[in-house]
Write an enzyme that holds these catalytic residues in place. Structure first.
Site, PDB file in Angstrom:
ATOM      1  N   TYR A  19     -16.437  14.864 -17.571  1.00 43.22           N
ATOM      2  CA  TYR A  19     -16.861  13.483 -17.339  1.00 43.22           C
ATOM      3  C   TYR A  19     -17.842  13.426 -16.168  1.00 43.22           C
ATOM      4  CZ  TYR A  19     -16.342   8.725 -15.441  1.00 43.22           C
ATOM      5  OH  TYR A  19     -16.572   7.473 -14.919  1.00 43.22           O
TER       6      TYR A  19
ATOM      7  N   ASP B  57      -7.333  16.607 -16.755  1.00 39.51           N
ATOM      8  CA  ASP B  57      -7.559  15.201 -17.087  1.00 39.51           C
ATOM      9  C   ASP B  57      -7.184  15.017 -18.551  1.00 39.51           C
ATOM     10  OD1 ASP B  57      -8.591  12.718 -17.814  1.00 39.51           O
ATOM     11  OD2 ASP B  57     -10.330  12.889 -16.486  1.00 39.51           O
TER      12      ASP B  57
ATOM     13  N   LYS C 210      -7.833   3.485 -19.754  1.00 40.55           N
ATOM     14  CA  LYS C 210      -8.157   3.807 -21.130  1.00 40.55           C
ATOM     15  C   LYS C 210      -6.926   3.664 -22.036  1.00 40.55           C
ATOM     16  CE  LYS C 210     -12.220   4.899 -19.395  1.00 40.55           C
ATOM     17  NZ  LYS C 210     -12.012   5.039 -17.952  1.00 40.55           N
TER      18      LYS C 210
ATOM     19  N   ARG D  11       0.831  -1.206   0.000  1.00 35.78           N
ATOM     20  CA  ARG D  11       0.000   0.000   0.000  1.00 35.78           C
ATOM     21  C   ARG D  11       0.864   1.255   0.000  1.00 35.78           C
ATOM     22  NH1 ARG D  11      -1.963   2.966   4.274  1.00 35.78           N
ATOM     23  NH2 ARG D  11      -1.661   1.256   5.763  1.00 35.78           N
TER      24      ARG D  11
END
Length: 377
Positions: free
Chosen positions: A95, A167, A192, A42
């Site tokens: 988005y 973004d 993506k 982590r």
């Protein structure tokens, strides 16, 4: 066990949650010398660090963090600069997941948002509050492919003491590198184009300053946003072909946009590569002469017409994501932008007839034949 003669060309998958220490001196070294060792995945893992380093190199940043999804990347980017009581500006054409995060969750944490219409991004004065900290936008907006003038927007933000968070998922650093135009943070849904094969869920945030990198790493560790070793490894693998894939996506999307622009069943096409697009000139220079693989087009506002198109198409299946090597279509009203208010959707023109295409890298003549068949009815 130690294998001194093994020298892999490709980084192995470090599928471990924890790393061993010889003694107290070794664990002290971990805390005293950041980056010298690994403790717990982590906090950091060789695979997630490799992905972060690769994305940062592509974007020209000083460092990055890899996150468990694109939404986690957006969350980390916003928290880098914001705390309770702060105010955020967001481009209205955004988005739907970003809007949901701002409207539903960050609002509960005391962070408020105002949405700025595309036409007003050049002058933010009317939207500023004493606690405004940043502006969030997309290089190419989802779903209408508006193209932001990044240099102008960075200048406007910095003039008012704001950070610019971009973004860059649709454009990718193959086409545009927002940090080079003055952005402060750039983020991706690695799911993506960076990974590119519809088999990874991941995100990344890249910073221009070491201070912001340190803050991102703290957020990622404390909130548990960090990415798993396997997903990181797949993301790195995808990055190795991104340049070739984005070129093929762009070439095919231009041909598809041109075809749709001339088709009598199509009312409008939104693609920056078309000369009729309002930001075509900006997209040409800011996008290195290519325009990406995403486009939207408008059919009549009749669900039966849209359903007919989706049912008849074989190469553009209705799959509400994007950027895989295989083409797909999506429906913003029903999927990606459901979380927007009715007024927001109406203002953007997100109606039943708006269809978004993610154009893959298949032979373009097959894609055009499929679209001709799907639109024939």
């Amino acid at each position: 066990m130690h294998f001194p003669n093994i020298q892999p060309k490709i980084t192995p998958i470090y599928q471990t949650s924890v790393f061993k220490f010889e003694d107290l001196d070794a664990v002290r070294q971990y805390f005293d010398e950041p980056g010298s060792r690994y403790l717990y995945s982590r906090n950091g893992n060789p695979n997630s660090d490799e992905l972060a380093t690769a994305v940062a190199r592509w974007e020209g940043g000083v460092g990055a963090v890899a996150t468990g999804s694109g939404m986690a990347a957006i969350f980390a980017a916003l928290l880098t600069y914001c705390q309770a009581g702060d105010h955020v500006l967001c481009a209205a054409d955004i988005y739907g997941g970003s809007a949901a995060l701002l409207n539903l969750e960050l609002a509960r944490l005391g962070i408020t948002v105002s949405y700025v219409p595309f036409e007003d991004l050049g002058d933010l004065r009317a939207y500023l509050q004493p606690t405004t900290r940043l502006l969030l936008c997309e290089t190419m907006s989802n779903p209408l492919l508006r193209v932001v003038n990044l240099r102008q927007l960075a200048t406007e933000c910095h003039q008012h003491g704001l950070k610019l968070v971009v973004d860059n998922t649709f454009a990718t650093p193959v086409l545009t590198r927002p940090l080079a135009y003055g952005a402060d943070l750039v983020l991706h849904s690695v799911t993506k184009y960076l990974a590119g094969h519809s088999d990874v869920t991941a995100g990344a945030v890249v910073a221009r300053t070491p201070e912001d990198v340190a803050r991102l790493r703290q957020i990622g560790t404390v909130f548990g946003l960090t990415l798993s070793p396997m997903e990181s490894w797949l993301g790195v693998r995808g990055l190795k072909t991104m340049r070739l894939r984005v070129a093929a996506h762009s070439e095919n999307a231009w041909a598809v946009a041109d075809f749709l622009d001339k088709h009598p069943a199509v009312q409008a096409v939104y693609y920056p590569g078309l000369p009729t697009h309002p930001e075509h000139g900006l997209a040409t220079t800011q996008g290195a002469g290519r325009f990406g693989g995403m486009l939207s087009f408008r059919l009549p506002d009749d669900a039966a017409v849209v359903n007919s198109f989706m049912q008849r198409s074989q190469l553009f299946p209705f799959a509400p994501s994007l950027a895989g090597v295989d083409s797909s279509c999506s429906h913003p009203l029903y999927t990606s932008h459901r979380a927007l208010t009715d007024a927001q959707r109406a203002g953007l023109g997100i109606t039943v007839g708006l269809v978004r295409l993610s154009v893959g890298i298949e032979p373009v003549e097959e894609l055009l034949a499929d679209l001709a068949h799907a639109l024939a009815s």
